[in-house]
Design an enzyme around this catalytic site. Structure first.
Site, mmCIF file in Angstrom:
data_model
loop_
_atom_site.group_PDB
_atom_site.id
_atom_site.type_symbol
_atom_site.label_atom_id
_atom_site.label_comp_id
_atom_site.label_asym_id
_atom_site.label_seq_id
_atom_site.Cartn_x
_atom_site.Cartn_y
_atom_site.Cartn_z
ATOM 1 N N ASP A 62 -8.861 -29.310 51.288
ATOM 2 C CA ASP A 62 -8.128 -30.270 52.100
ATOM 3 C C ASP A 62 -8.379 -31.678 51.576
ATOM 4 O O ASP A 62 -9.468 -31.986 51.084
ATOM 5 C CB ASP A 62 -8.577 -30.205 53.561
ATOM 6 C CG ASP A 62 -8.182 -28.910 54.241
ATOM 7 O OD1 ASP A 62 -7.360 -28.161 53.670
ATOM 8 O OD2 ASP A 62 -8.695 -28.646 55.347
ATOM 9 N N GLN A 63 -7.405 -32.545 51.706
ATOM 10 C CA GLN A 63 -7.523 -33.911 51.191
ATOM 11 C C GLN A 63 -8.748 -34.659 51.718
ATOM 12 O O GLN A 63 -9.414 -35.355 50.954
ATOM 13 C CB GLN A 63 -6.239 -34.693 51.499
ATOM 14 C CG GLN A 63 -6.206 -36.069 50.866
ATOM 15 C CD GLN A 63 -4.827 -36.700 50.891
ATOM 16 O OE1 GLN A 63 -3.829 -36.006 51.053
ATOM 17 N NE2 GLN A 63 -4.748 -38.000 50.731
#
Length: 223
Positions: A62-63
Site C-alpha cells: 500500500d502507498q
C-alpha cells in the site's frame, strides 16, 4: 537519479532487485505526473546501462506502507517469484506500531473481509456475506505497542483492517481509526506499518535469500 533512492536498493543482480520502498510512494500509479517506485527503478536501471532490461512487478505494498519489495528483471525470474508468492514459498514479515491494548503476547486473527471500492477500504463482515473472503494473520508482541505480523492470506488492506477490528489500529492510519487527521506526524502519507522482512529462493540458483530492515518508526519518528 536521487542518491537517497539509490541507497534504498537492498539487493541487485541480473535476475532481480529488492528495494526498501519509502512510505507515501506508490509502487505503481496510473497518474502520469506522479512518480512511483517503478519509474524510479526504471531510471536507476537506465543509468546503469540496463535500459533494455525488463522490470516485472511481483507483489505490492500500500502507498502509505514502507518496506521491502522485490521486482524481477527477467520473465523467468518473474515466473519463479510469482509461483513462490502464490504457493507460500515467499515469506513476508510486517512490523506495526499500534494504538490500543495488545491482548496477548501472540495470537491469530481470523476474519472475513469485503472490499468497498467506493471508500477504498476493506470491511470486516459476517462469514456468509456475499463476496466475503477469509483473512488470517498471526502476530506476536515485539515491544511496547509493536507487533510482528505474518499473513496466511493476502487480502486488500488485510493487516490494517484486521488490526483495527481487533482494537489495535496501526498508528497514523486515519482511514482505519489509528490516528488524528490533524496530527502533523501523519501528514506525509505514511502509517506505522512496514514490510520488514522478506525471504524467498533465488529464481536461478535456488539459494534462500533473506532480507531484513529496521522500520523507520522504531527510531521514534512516530513518537
Amino acid at each position: 537519479m536521487n542518491e537517497d533512492f539509490k541507497n534504498r536498493i537492498v539487493y541487485e543482480d541480473r535476475h532481480l532487485i529488492v528495494v526498501n520502498k519509502p512510505a507515501g510512494l506508490a509502487v505503481e500509479t496510473a497518474r502520469v505526473t506522479e512518480p512511483d517506485l517503478q519509474s524510479h527503478l526504471k531510471a536507476y536501471l537506465a543509468e546503469g546501462g540496463s535500459e533494455n532490461s525488463g522490470l516485472f512487478m511481483v507483489h505490492r505494498l500500500d502507498q502509505p506502507v514502507e518496506g521491502l519489495v522485490a521486482f524481477a528483471l527477467t520473465k523467468k525470474a518473474a515466473a519463479s517469484l510469482t509461483e513462490q508468492l502464490n504457493n507460500g514459498g515467499m515469506r513476508k514479515i510486517y512490523t506495526a506500531l499500534v494504538s490500543g491494548g495488545i491482548p496477548a503476547e501472540e495470537g491469530e486473527l481470523v476474519d472475513y473481509l469485503l472490499r468497498d471500492p467506493g471508500k477504498r477500504m476493506a470491511l470486516v463482515v459476517p462469514k456468509d456475506r456475499k463476496g466475503a473472503k477469509k483473512a488470517v494473520l498471526r502476530y506476536r508482541k515485539a515491544g511496547e505497542g509493536i507487533l510482528e505480523i505474518e499473513l496466511e492470506t493476502g487480502r486488500f488492506h488485510q493487516i490494517r483492517a484486521q488490526l483495527a477490528h481487533a482494537g489495535m489500529p496501526v498508528k497514523g492510519d486515519v482511514k482505519y481509526g489509528g490516528g488524528d487527521a490533524a496530527d502533523s506526524r501523519f501528514q506525509r502519507g505514511r502509517i506505522a506499518l512496514c514490510a520488514s522482512a522478506l525471504a524467498f529462493k533465488h529464481p536461478a540458483s535456488g539459494k534462500e535469500l533473506v532480507f531484513e530492515i529496521r522500520p523507520s518508526f522504531t527510531e521514534n519518528s512516530f513518537g
